[in-house]
Write an enzyme that holds these catalytic residues in place. Structure first.
Site, PDB file in Angstrom:
ATOM      1  N   LYS A   1       0.909  -1.180   0.027  1.00 37.83           N
ATOM      2  CA  LYS A   1      -0.142  -0.044   0.057  1.00 37.83           C
ATOM      3  C   LYS A   1       0.972   1.473  -0.038  1.00 37.83           C
ATOM      4  CE  LYS A   1      -2.420   0.582   3.906  1.00 37.83           C
ATOM      5  NZ  LYS A   1      -1.833   1.968   4.422  1.00 37.83           N
TER       6      LYS A   1
ATOM      7  N   ARG B   1       2.634   5.837  -3.166  1.00 38.50           N
ATOM      8  CA  ARG B   1       3.660   6.880  -3.930  1.00 38.50           C
ATOM      9  C   ARG B   1       3.934   6.538  -5.257  1.00 38.50           C
ATOM     10  NH1 ARG B   1       4.641   5.546   1.492  1.00 38.50           N
ATOM     11  NH2 ARG B   1       6.083   6.868   2.782  1.00 38.50           N
TER      12      ARG B   1
ATOM     13  N   GLY C   1      -5.583   7.625   5.675  1.00 34.28           N
ATOM     14  CA  GLY C   1      -4.600   8.765   6.093  1.00 34.28           C
ATOM     15  C   GLY C   1      -3.304   8.934   5.139  1.00 34.28           C
TER      16      GLY C   1
ATOM     17  N   SER D   1       6.012   9.986   8.918  1.00 38.50           N
ATOM     18  CA  SER D   1       6.736  10.152   7.678  1.00 38.50           C
ATOM     19  C   SER D   1       5.878  10.404   6.550  1.00 38.50           C
ATOM     20  CB  SER D   1       7.562   8.784   7.592  1.00 38.50           C
ATOM     21  OG  SER D   1       6.751   7.915   7.307  1.00 38.50           O
TER      22      SER D   1
ATOM     23  N   ASP E   1       3.659   0.224  12.403  1.00 38.25           N
ATOM     24  CA  ASP E   1       2.663  -0.441  12.091  1.00 38.25           C
ATOM     25  C   ASP E   1       2.651  -2.068  12.478  1.00 38.25           C
ATOM     26  OD1 ASP E   1       1.177   1.556  10.980  1.00 38.25           O
ATOM     27  OD2 ASP E   1       2.026   1.330   8.729  1.00 38.25           O
TER      28      ASP E   1
ATOM     29  N   ARG F   1      -5.743  -3.135  10.848  1.00 37.12           N
ATOM     30  CA  ARG F   1      -4.361  -4.029  11.603  1.00 37.12           C
ATOM     31  C   ARG F   1      -4.891  -4.509  12.865  1.00 37.12           C
ATOM     32  NH1 ARG F   1      -1.064  -3.347   7.644  1.00 37.12           N
ATOM     33  NH2 ARG F   1      -0.490  -1.147   6.992  1.00 37.12           N
TER      34      ARG F   1
ATOM     35  N   LYS G   1      -9.302  -2.278   3.639  1.00 41.73           N
ATOM     36  CA  LYS G   1      -8.442  -1.023   3.624  1.00 41.73           C
ATOM     37  C   LYS G   1      -6.984  -1.377   3.079  1.00 41.73           C
ATOM     38  CE  LYS G   1      -7.215   3.055   6.283  1.00 41.73           C
ATOM     39  NZ  LYS G   1      -5.879   3.143   5.776  1.00 41.73           N
TER      40      LYS G   1
END
EC number: 2.5.1.19
Length: 409
Positions: A23, A28, A70, A146, A292, A366, A390
């Protein structure tokens, strides 16, 4: 959707699982593709977040609703701020309107962006009027998510004068920053990261480039947990992964040796082998660079009857939920002896492991996936199990391939 999970009949596992693209890398790559259409992407994530990102990038004017994503909120804020002629209101779910964006917005405003708050100062929804940004120097606190930093770095080569970004203080989540810079390098963008200063050169055009997204190491973490909770001799093969991964969560290879899991690369696959039972009864990890996987590790330790002390978790307070409080609540229901602060988690030895408990997921993918491996030890329920879409829509189907009994209640 409520699911009931129960133990595989054979805890000596021998299976192959195909996991889609990361993801983090996908989002990116999608933003870079929007800036430079000559980029082609392979093995794109099939997650909700990547889908939301793709849809958002195609909108020129009006409302862009990113729901719970997010990453999309942070990345699209930078993208739209730098796109002259585009004007949008960026919003999301109720939880998203409680997640701060002020640090990123102020950095963009200092560069000359035109962004205002629609409701509460410092939080979405935000109104963005795209501008041609010419300023090229800005600073950010180094200990923030980050994603704020990457949002600026991703648009940097498309800015007229590039970007010089100073990070103030001790830097956290370095692997994710390096992932962004490595992707920029792959499309021919010159950049440097020396000390606390990152410089990205401008690049108006990119030659035709193919970006192959590595499979998601965060998703792999749940199989590391399953391997740790399985019998010695178990092997789970995952694809497609690189030994020189850009993803911070690839540190799983090292951390899970503490739980008796060995990692071997065979071509583009990674094989998780349970080679022994844990030798120590307690582990201590600083997860500042890979927050994470904190939920996965905490649940693994509980399942193995081990103690753990996890630090570097300050960013977990502002994720899909307050993950530290959520872990405290759900592990306590299972019988864990757990304490949390705003940046640490301590799991002491527990006397019980309560079966048939219903795990609440708090709109957090998660939470659902981190607790699922416990079904290796006890039957349990997972509430709102569809939340896994997600990042990993096929998660429950893939668990069934490992002979987990997965039933809708």
């Amino acid at each position: 959707m409520k699911l009931h999970l129960s133990t595989p009949s054979n805890k000596l596992l021998q299976n192959n699982i195909q996991i889609t693209g990361s993801k983090s890398e996908s989002n990116r790559s999608l933003l870079l593709q929007a800036l430079y259409p000559n980029i082609n992407i392979e093995n794109l994530s099939n997650s909700d977040d990547a889908e939301v990102m793709q849809k958002g990038l195609k909108i020129d004017n009006g409302v862009v609703d990113i729901h719970h994503a997010g990453t999309a909120m942070r990345f699209l804020t930078g993208f739209f701020a730098s796109q002259e002629g585009k004007e949008v209101t960026l919003t999301g779910s109720q939880r998203m309107t409680e997640r701060p964006v002020k640090v990123l917005v102020e950095a963009l405003q200092n560069l000359g962006a035109e962004i205002s708050y629609e409701k509460n100062e410092g939080y979405p929804p935000i109104h963005i009027k795209g501008k041609n940004i010419e300023e090229n120097k800005v600073s950010l606190p180094a200990n923030i998510s980050s994603q704020y930093i990457s949002s600026l770095l991703l648009i940097a080569p498309s800015l007229k004068n590039g970007l010089e970004l100073e990070l103030v203080g001790k830097i956290t989540s370095v692997p994710y920053i390096k992932m962004t810079l490595a992707l920029l390098a792959q499309i021919g963008v010159e950049n440097t990261f020396e000390g606390n200063t990152i410089k990205v050169s401008p690049k108006p055009n990119v030659e035709s480039t193919n970006l192959v997204v590595e499979s998601d190491w965060s998703s792999a973490s749940y199989y590391y947990s399953i391997a740790a909770l399985s019998e010695v001799g178990s092997e789970i093969t995952l694809s497609a992964y690189k030994s020189n991964s850009l993803q911070g969560d690839s540190v799983l290879q090292e951390l899970y040796t503490e739980f008796g899991v060995e990692t071997q690369f065979e071509g583009n696959t990674v094989v998780l082998k349970k080679v022994e039972n844990p030798k120590e009864q307690k582990v201590q990890f600083d997860l500042s660079n890979a927050p994470d996987i904190a939920q996965t590790i905490a649940v693994t330790c509980f399942g193995l009857g081990m103690e753990c002390h996890l630090t570097g978790l300050h960013t977990l307070k502002i994720k899909e939920t307050d993950r530290l409080e959520a872990l405290h609540t759900e592990l306590s229901k299972l019988g864990a002896n757990i304490t949390v602060t705003d940046k640490e988690l301590t799991l002491s030895l527990s006397e019980a492991m309560n079966a048939e408990v219903a795990i609440d997921t708090y709109n957090d993918h998660r939470m659902a996936m981190a607790f699922a491996p416990l079904a290796m030890k006890i039957p349990l329920y997972v509430n709102d199990a569809e939340v896994v879409s997600k990042s990993y829509p096929d998660f429950w189907k893939d668990l069934e391939k490992l002979d987990f009994q997965v039933k809708t209640v």
